[in-house]
Design an enzyme around this catalytic site. Structure first.
Site, PDB file in Angstrom:
ATOM      1  N   CYS A  44       0.821  -1.214   0.000  1.00  0.00           N
ATOM      2  CA  CYS A  44       0.000   0.000   0.000  1.00  0.00           C
ATOM      3  C   CYS A  44       0.858   1.269   0.000  1.00  0.00           C
ATOM      4  O   CYS A  44       1.596   1.504   0.959  1.00  0.00           O
ATOM      5  CB  CYS A  44      -0.905  -0.038   1.227  1.00  0.00           C
ATOM      6  N   CYS A  47       0.237   3.472   3.024  1.00  0.00           N
ATOM      7  CA  CYS A  47       0.822   2.895   4.244  1.00  0.00           C
ATOM      8  C   CYS A  47       2.295   3.264   4.351  1.00  0.00           C
ATOM      9  O   CYS A  47       2.794   3.561   5.437  1.00  0.00           O
ATOM     10  CB  CYS A  47       0.673   1.377   4.235  1.00  0.00           C
TER      11      CYS A  47
END
Length: 115
Positions: A44, A47
């Site tokens: 991600c 993230c």
């Protein structure tokens, strides 16, 4: 599993409190203190960006316990906690989810969870 208040190593919350079993997660969220779970994945982009400033956030909120959990490694927990978007920050106390914040990275939004 022991979690730590985070005043030392860079990204300590990300590295030192990573769950390896579902039981560790269950034990942590039953505590009578605010515990913040950072739900992420390895792939991600948001993230990864979260990792650039999460240390600042954890240092300002050392009164909470912090842990990281990979949504892909624990799909059952993620589904149970309604983690649809990542990264997601969920706050637990006494086995209840008391707050959640599913975010697109914007540092001003991350502080909303604690106000």
């Amino acid at each position: 599993m022991q979690t730590t208040n985070l005043s030392s190593a860079r990204n300590a919350c990300i590295n030192s409190s990573r769950f390896k079993t579902e039981q560790e997660f269950r034990e942590q969220i039953t505590k009578d203190e605010l515990t913040v779970g950072i739900f992420t994945t390895t792939w991600c982009p948001d993230c990864k960006r979260l990792g650039m400033f999460i240390e600042e956030v954890t240092e300002e909120h050392q009164d909470k316990q912090w842990f990281k959990i990979d949504r892909d490694e624990f799909p059952g927990i993620s589904e149970e906690q309604s983690v649809m978007g990542i990264p997601s920050l969920l706050v637990f106390k006494n086995n209840l989810q008391v707050r959640s914040l599913k975010i697109k990275i914007n540092i001003s939004n991350i502080f909303v969870i604690f106000t």
